[in-house]
Design an enzyme around this catalytic site. Structure first.
Site, mmCIF file in Angstrom:
data_model
loop_
_atom_site.group_PDB
_atom_site.id
_atom_site.type_symbol
_atom_site.label_atom_id
_atom_site.label_comp_id
_atom_site.label_asym_id
_atom_site.label_seq_id
_atom_site.Cartn_x
_atom_site.Cartn_y
_atom_site.Cartn_z
ATOM 1 N N GLY A 18 0.753 -1.244 0.000
ATOM 2 C CA GLY A 18 0.000 0.000 0.000
ATOM 3 C C GLY A 18 0.784 1.295 0.000
ATOM 4 N N GLU A 64 3.897 -6.632 1.821
ATOM 5 C CA GLU A 64 3.465 -7.053 0.477
ATOM 6 C C GLU A 64 3.419 -5.865 -0.484
ATOM 7 O OE1 GLU A 64 -0.468 -8.455 1.305
ATOM 8 O OE2 GLU A 64 0.201 -10.298 2.271
ATOM 9 N N PRO A 65 4.519 -5.179 -0.708
ATOM 10 C CA PRO A 65 4.464 -4.043 -1.630
ATOM 11 C C PRO A 65 4.369 -4.491 -3.090
ATOM 12 C CG PRO A 65 6.714 -4.390 -0.885
ATOM 13 C CD PRO A 65 5.876 -5.414 -0.186
ATOM 14 N N GLY A 66 3.568 -3.811 -3.854
ATOM 15 C CA GLY A 66 3.467 -4.089 -5.292
ATOM 16 C C GLY A 66 3.839 -2.844 -6.068
ATOM 17 N N ARG A 67 3.003 -1.811 -5.894
ATOM 18 C CA ARG A 67 3.142 -0.584 -6.677
ATOM 19 C C ARG A 67 4.515 0.070 -6.506
ATOM 20 N NH1 ARG A 67 -1.353 2.695 -8.020
ATOM 21 N NH2 ARG A 67 -2.484 1.673 -6.348
ATOM 22 N N ARG A 119 -5.793 2.781 -15.987
ATOM 23 C CA ARG A 119 -5.824 3.534 -14.729
ATOM 24 C C ARG A 119 -6.458 4.933 -14.847
ATOM 25 N NH1 ARG A 119 -2.328 4.871 -11.803
ATOM 26 N NH2 ARG A 119 -3.295 4.179 -9.883
ATOM 27 N N TYR A 168 -9.620 5.105 -12.451
ATOM 28 C CA TYR A 168 -9.413 5.771 -11.146
ATOM 29 C C TYR A 168 -9.140 7.264 -11.284
ATOM 30 C CZ TYR A 168 -7.947 0.888 -10.315
ATOM 31 O OH TYR A 168 -7.856 -0.479 -10.286
ATOM 32 N N CYS A 220 -13.399 3.609 -29.027
ATOM 33 C CA CYS A 220 -14.613 4.364 -29.306
ATOM 34 C C CYS A 220 -15.435 4.674 -28.063
ATOM 35 C CB CYS A 220 -15.452 3.600 -30.322
ATOM 36 S SG CYS A 220 -14.493 3.305 -31.795
ATOM 37 N N TYR A 267 0.152 -2.209 -12.252
ATOM 38 C CA TYR A 267 -1.258 -2.175 -12.633
ATOM 39 C C TYR A 267 -1.434 -1.594 -14.038
ATOM 40 C CZ TYR A 267 -1.376 -2.956 -7.632
ATOM 41 O OH TYR A 267 -1.138 -3.461 -6.372
HETATM 42 N N1 LLP Z 1 -1.593 -6.977 -0.498
HETATM 43 C C1 LLP Z 1 -2.906 -7.061 -0.734
HETATM 44 C C2 LLP Z 1 -3.708 -7.997 0.051
HETATM 45 C C3 LLP Z 1 -3.491 -6.258 -1.734
HETATM 46 O O1 LLP Z 1 -4.797 -6.356 -1.964
HETATM 47 C C4 LLP Z 1 -2.686 -5.365 -2.479
HETATM 48 C C5 LLP Z 1 -3.264 -4.521 -3.538
HETATM 49 C C6 LLP Z 1 -1.313 -5.311 -2.202
HETATM 50 C C7 LLP Z 1 -0.799 -6.122 -1.195
HETATM 51 C C8 LLP Z 1 -0.369 -4.413 -2.946
HETATM 52 O O2 LLP Z 1 -0.641 -3.088 -2.766
HETATM 53 P P1 LLP Z 1 0.355 -1.979 -3.362
HETATM 54 O O3 LLP Z 1 1.660 -2.042 -2.589
HETATM 55 O O4 LLP Z 1 0.563 -2.281 -4.790
HETATM 56 O O5 LLP Z 1 -0.359 -0.698 -3.142
HETATM 57 N N2 LLP Z 1 -5.374 -1.521 -9.597
HETATM 58 C C9 LLP Z 1 -5.207 -0.488 -8.604
HETATM 59 C C10 LLP Z 1 -4.527 -0.988 -7.350
HETATM 60 C C11 LLP Z 1 -5.206 -2.175 -6.703
HETATM 61 C C12 LLP Z 1 -4.529 -2.666 -5.467
HETATM 62 C C13 LLP Z 1 -5.144 -3.909 -4.976
HETATM 63 N N3 LLP Z 1 -4.499 -4.539 -3.873
HETATM 64 C C14 LLP Z 1 -4.484 0.705 -9.229
HETATM 65 O O6 LLP Z 1 -4.140 0.641 -10.419
HETATM 66 O O7 LLP Z 1 -4.259 1.710 -8.577
#
Ligand code: LLP
Length: 421
Positions: free
Chosen positions: A239, A275-278, A314, A318, A346, A375
């Site tokens: 997050g 659990e970082p993704g973004r 995105r 959003y 379109c 994403y």
């Molecule tokens: N862990 C869990 C349980 C999650 O649901 C998520 C993201 C993460 C970790 C990773 O979060 P991050 O570090 O990436 O913020 N599609 C959207 C974002 C959806 C996030 C969903 N869950 C966008 O493009 O902004």
């Protein structure tokens, strides 16, 4: 910091010219930087130095095999949310004991696959799911390691579609019911409680909501331990937000986030998972596109590009902002022009930016959407029968296509026509 920088006016990804890749691969395409992925992973890993921890990359952000292998080589674990992601993590060589399984709707098949292939823990989101995991574990004659995801009811102060930690959201069990649900879990022979899980949302730009949630988790840890449960691990979710534009205030750094984790939870002696993704993938990727036409509207100029909402959803989904820059830098002092930057799909929602000031462009010019690594490709579709765009990975002076562009024929061939035609 990322590795997409101008050299003598041309945008480079590490040591490779973006225009050269475009000439070879064709536009549009996603382009990732190995050095940036590695750097972002290490920022988290180092932020938790001195405390037992595992950084589990949330692979929903970008799950190409080459990206997973890059991060796995740095020591990353994986956070998966489907059987498909679990299989991708395994295919990239990640062992089961480094994979955590999140998500509100794990199916029996997915639970069975993970229990058979090895899993670090399931992050359980409801009592029915807990019963299901227990039943599968008993049937297979194994014990399933679990945490329970608690919903701390805090406001993540982010876009409503990506906030998950309020009581009205579908995620986790209310923290007020945690003791009761842990007692239930402890009574099920197929489960072994290993800790607590929490994740309150994505693209958080302040530490305060995290801190509120983690303080609640600290309190809960003490309570559950007093109840006789073994809480040895805390999964704190992902997050942490990223700067999407260079002009606005930067979100907190991983090192500040790590310090806050140590302050709120360090005294508990738990292993920490995040659990970082973004933050790992977002600024490690750009999307490169070509201007098809510049169209003069009655009171606005449209820059029509060859990427569209199906490639990067995105902004449409959003109202997200992505910085958009020319691949060949404009000369200093050139007057900026206001463009609506749109794709060929379109519907009016296929708009990347409105009234965006950019140096003037002409048909054929290349532009890059920054911060598109997370994403981006994973959320793309073939809407309007536009084939999925390729993904390319750069490492130092080399680049490789890591997912090729399917041909239109391949796309059509995936349909099956019934024999009554
Ligand atoms: N862990 C869990 C349980 C999650 O649901 C998520 C993201 C993460 C970790 C990773 O979060 P991050 O570090 O990436 O913020 N599609 C959207 C974002 C959806 C996030 C969903 N869950 C966008 O493009 O902004």
């Amino acid at each position: 910091m990322d590795h997409f920088l101008y050299r003598d006016g041309d945008l480079f990804a590490e040591d490779v010219s973006v225009a050269e890749i475009a000439a070879e691969v064709g536009t549009p395409f996603y382009l990732y930087s190995t050095a940036t992925l590695e750097r972002h992973f290490r920022l988290f890993d180092e932020a938790l130095d001195g405390i037992d921890h595992l950084v589990c990359y949330a692979m929903k952000a970008a799950s190409n095999q080459a990206i997973l292998k890059t991060l796995a080589a740095c020591g990353a674990g994986m956070d998966v949310v489907s059987g498909g992601e679990y299989a991708r993590a395994k295919a990239a060589g990640v062992s089961g004991d480094k994979i955590v399984f999140s998500g509100v709707g794990k199916t029996i098949d997915e639970i069975e696959t993970a229990l058979s292939g090895g899993i670090r823990q399931f992050n359980v989101e409801s009592e029915p799911e807990m019963e299901a995991i227990n039943a599968v574990a008993l049937r297979l004659g194994v014990v399933a390691p679990i945490t329970i995801r608690v919903n701390p009811d805090v406001d993540a102060k982010t876009h409503a579609k990506i906030a998950t930690g309020k009581s009205e959201n579908k995620f986790g069990i209310p923290i007020s019911r945690a003791r009761e649900v842990y007692a239930h879990a402890a009574s099920l022979a197929g489960l072994k409680i290993v800790g607590i899980d929490v994740h309150i949302g994505s693209q958080l730009t302040e530490l305060e909501p995290f801190e509120l949630a983690y303080n609640k988790v600290a309190e809960l840890t003490e309570m559950l331990r007093a109840d006789g449960h073994e809480i040895k691990r805390l999964d704190l979710g992902g997050g942490l937000g990223i700067p999407y534009t260079r002009s606005n205030e930067a979100p907190p750094l991983p090192v500040e986030y790590g310090a806050m984790i140590k302050k709120t939870l360090g005294h508990l002696g738990c292993e920490i998972e995040i659990e970082p993704g973004r933050l790992i993938a977002g600024n490690a990727g750009i999307m490169v596109s070509k201007v098809i036409y510049v169209k003069e509207g009655e009171d606005r100029k449209f820059m029509i590009v060859d990427a569209a909402m199906n490639d990067l959803i995105r902004p449409a989904m959003y109202e997200a902002h992505h910085d958009i820059v020319p691949v060949s830098e404009a000369e200093a002092g050139v007057e900026q022009v206001s463009y609506d930057i749109v794709g060929p799909v379109c519907e009016s929602g296929d708009t990347f930016a409105k009234s965006r000031l950019m140096p003037p462009v002409v048909a054929g010019d290349l532009i890059a959407f920054r911060s598109a690594g997370a994403y981006g490709a994973v959320m793309s579709s073939e809407y309007n029968s536009r084939p999925l765009i390729p993904e390319v990975l750069v490492k130092d002076g080399d680049f490789a296509v890591i997912r090729k562009r399917p041909s239109v024929e391949e796309m059509i061939d995936r349909d099956d026509v019934p024999d009554w035609f």
